[in-house]
Design an enzyme around this catalytic site. Structure first.
Site, PDB file in Angstrom:
ATOM      1  N   LYS A 200      59.131  42.193  52.597  1.00  0.00           N
ATOM      2  CA  LYS A 200      57.970  42.136  53.695  1.00  0.00           C
ATOM      3  C   LYS A 200      57.782  40.824  54.292  1.00  0.00           C
ATOM      4  O   LYS A 200      57.572  39.914  53.515  1.00  0.00           O
ATOM      5  CB  LYS A 200      56.369  42.934  53.131  1.00  0.00           C
ATOM      6  N   ARG A 210      46.248  45.236  62.208  1.00  0.00           N
ATOM      7  CA  ARG A 210      45.258  44.509  61.600  1.00  0.00           C
ATOM      8  C   ARG A 210      44.095  44.820  62.683  1.00  0.00           C
ATOM      9  O   ARG A 210      42.887  44.725  61.998  1.00  0.00           O
ATOM     10  CB  ARG A 210      45.574  43.009  61.612  1.00  0.00           C
ATOM     11  N   LYS A 224      49.600  34.762  56.052  1.00  0.00           N
ATOM     12  CA  LYS A 224      50.128  35.446  54.706  1.00  0.00           C
ATOM     13  C   LYS A 224      51.288  34.675  54.180  1.00  0.00           C
ATOM     14  O   LYS A 224      52.041  35.147  53.394  1.00  0.00           O
ATOM     15  CB  LYS A 224      49.861  36.946  54.838  1.00  0.00           C
ATOM     16  N   GLU A 240      64.206  39.767  46.236  1.00  0.00           N
ATOM     17  CA  GLU A 240      62.927  40.645  46.064  1.00  0.00           C
ATOM     18  C   GLU A 240      63.103  42.012  45.708  1.00  0.00           C
ATOM     19  O   GLU A 240      62.483  42.685  45.065  1.00  0.00           O
ATOM     20  CB  GLU A 240      62.306  40.459  47.311  1.00  0.00           C
ATOM     21  N   LYS A 255      60.334  45.491  55.881  1.00  0.00           N
ATOM     22  CA  LYS A 255      59.289  45.491  57.021  1.00  0.00           C
ATOM     23  C   LYS A 255      59.210  43.919  57.597  1.00  0.00           C
ATOM     24  O   LYS A 255      58.939  43.190  56.876  1.00  0.00           O
ATOM     25  CB  LYS A 255      57.929  46.085  56.314  1.00  0.00           C
ATOM     26  N   SER A 281      53.363  48.231  63.698  1.00  0.00           N
ATOM     27  CA  SER A 281      52.414  48.657  64.853  1.00  0.00           C
ATOM     28  C   SER A 281      52.798  47.826  66.092  1.00  0.00           C
ATOM     29  O   SER A 281      52.758  48.219  67.083  1.00  0.00           O
ATOM     30  CB  SER A 281      51.122  47.969  64.415  1.00  0.00           C
ATOM     31  N   TYR A 320      54.990  55.108  63.640  1.00  0.00           N
ATOM     32  CA  TYR A 320      53.622  55.796  64.513  1.00  0.00           C
ATOM     33  C   TYR A 320      54.091  56.826  65.511  1.00  0.00           C
ATOM     34  O   TYR A 320      53.309  57.489  66.027  1.00  0.00           O
ATOM     35  CB  TYR A 320      52.744  54.741  64.964  1.00  0.00           C
TER      36      TYR A 320
HETATM   37  C1  PBG Z   1      48.481  45.338  54.497  1.00  0.00           C
HETATM   38  C2  PBG Z   1      49.612  46.111  55.345  1.00  0.00           C
HETATM   39  C3  PBG Z   1      49.784  45.730  56.671  1.00  0.00           C
HETATM   40  C4  PBG Z   1      50.668  46.472  57.254  1.00  0.00           C
HETATM   41  C5  PBG Z   1      50.873  47.702  56.149  1.00  0.00           C
HETATM   42  N1  PBG Z   1      50.102  47.135  55.275  1.00  0.00           N
HETATM   43  C6  PBG Z   1      49.417  44.215  57.496  1.00  0.00           C
HETATM   44  C7  PBG Z   1      49.569  42.964  56.760  1.00  0.00           C
HETATM   45  O1  PBG Z   1      50.259  42.682  55.838  1.00  0.00           O
HETATM   46  O2  PBG Z   1      48.678  42.195  57.180  1.00  0.00           O
HETATM   47  C8  PBG Z   1      51.145  46.578  58.666  1.00  0.00           C
HETATM   48  C9  PBG Z   1      51.650  47.795  59.261  1.00  0.00           C
HETATM   49  C10 PBG Z   1      51.789  47.605  60.459  1.00  0.00           C
HETATM   50  O3  PBG Z   1      51.959  46.720  61.121  1.00  0.00           O
HETATM   51  O4  PBG Z   1      52.107  48.707  61.276  1.00  0.00           O
HETATM   52  N2  PBG Z   1      49.082  44.995  53.280  1.00  0.00           N
END
Ligand code: PBG
Length: 335
Positions: A200, A210, A224, A240, A255, A281, A320
């Protein structure tokens, strides 16, 4: 024409007719590929459109089963539940995550009751619950690892107790897959699966999400990068993934997905594991926005993105667009 094969060989012959294009098609997107992310929010009787994600909604716990039933009616295998926690319930340690009556637990139970055959996926991460928007506990300005993992284990057990089928650690703490596996097993949940967000990235493409879960205002200028991966790296993604497999992950995720197709391909080729792409998203919202302006044909651009994940080696896709794509496929979509 210097190509000696021509005119005997004409690549265009196999593209001439629709039936022929179907015969030689190498990849297909089917409804079996989809996990649909859905949002639960506090309140009652609520179905509220998310500003940055047109066509996606926040449902209150008493209505979220409607969303799951829509997915089940289209034969979509699973939904992933994400919460928007109200400000008053957020605190630095994300303690609402361990409240046995929180809205995630309520949503799991509601979906299980109304759509018992659909799979339920839930994140193990604290960001919806923390007042600073980070995925873990912050001590002296740093998101601490081992203490966070302990909370994630408890969160996983709580969600599994409520009926969650798949725990999906999305926090990128070290060692969490192994610890969560152990905790689930000890709690009698050896059948609950772990879909690990294994690779990720610290990505700009999560912004609409968010907004949806209301963590962006809390995260503020924070990022992050001390736990999510650097977008420049792919060898690191393989390390990982290797660790998460060793620790007991049943499925692994990459992701985001559109800007990381190379990572999906390397992960699939290296490990032959069930590999999931998260079409996040920002990928959804940018196609939606362009479609709304008439700059792109949304349906076609979206279906082209989905086939790219299959081409790259993904077995399943969190998207989505799952409902829209399922409906297009049902109607015999051909591009
Ligand atoms: C939280 C999480 C995130 C997403 C899924 N779980 C956001 C992040 O890490 O800030 C993102 C999903 C998306 O953007 O569709 N840990």
């Amino acid at each position: 024409m210097t190509n000696g094969a021509y005119p005997q060989i004409r690549m265009r012959r196999n593209r001439r007719d629709h039936w022929n294009r179907r015969l030689v098609r190498e990849n297909n997107v089917t409804v079996d590929d989809f996990i649909w992310p859905i949002f639960v929010a506090e309140g009652q009787g609520k179905k509220e459109e998310i500003d940055a994600m047109p066509g996606q909604f926040r449902w209150s716990p008493d209505r979220i089963a409607e969303a799951a039933c829509e997915a089940a009616d289209l034969d979509i295998p699973a939904v992933a539940i994400f919460p928007e926690i109200e400000k008053a319930k957020k605190d630095p340690d994300g303690s609402e995550a361990l409240n046995p009556h929180n809205i995630v637990v309520q949503a799991i139970k509601a979906v299980k009751a109304e759509a018992p055959d659909i799979g339920i996926v839930c994140d193990a991460a604290l960001d919806p619950f923390t007042s600073h928007g980070q995925d873990g506990l912050v001590r002296e300005g740093y998101v601490v690892n081992d203490e966070t993992v302990e909370v994630l284990c408890q969160q996983s057990i709580l969600q599994a107790d409520a009926g969650c089928d798949v725990i999906s650690p999305s926090d990128m703490m070290d060692g969490r897959v192994g610890q969560i596996r152990k905790a689930l097993d000890e709690a009698g949940h050896d059948h609950v699966r772990i879909l690990s967000y294994a690779a990720k990235y610290a990505s700009a493409y999560y912004m609409p999400f968010r907004d949806a879960i209301g963590s962006s205002t809390f995260l503020g200028q924070g990022d992050k990068k001390t736990y999510q991966m650097d977008p420049a790296n792919t060898d690191e993604a393989l390390r990982e993934v290797a660790l998460d497999i060793q620790e007991g992950a049943d499925m692994v995720m990459v992701k985001p997905s559109l800007p990381y197709l190379d990572v999906i391909r390397r992960v699939k080729d290296t490990f032959q594991m069930p590999t999931v792409a998260y079409n996040v998203s920002g990928e959804y919202s940018m196609l939606k926005a362009a479609g709304e302006r008439g700059w792109l044909d949304y349906d076609r651009a979206m279906m082209e993105a989905l086939i790219s994940f299959k081409r790259a080696g993904a077995d399943a896709i969190l998207t989505y667009s799952a409902l829209e794509a399922a409906r297009l496929i049902q109607c015999g979509y051909e591009g």
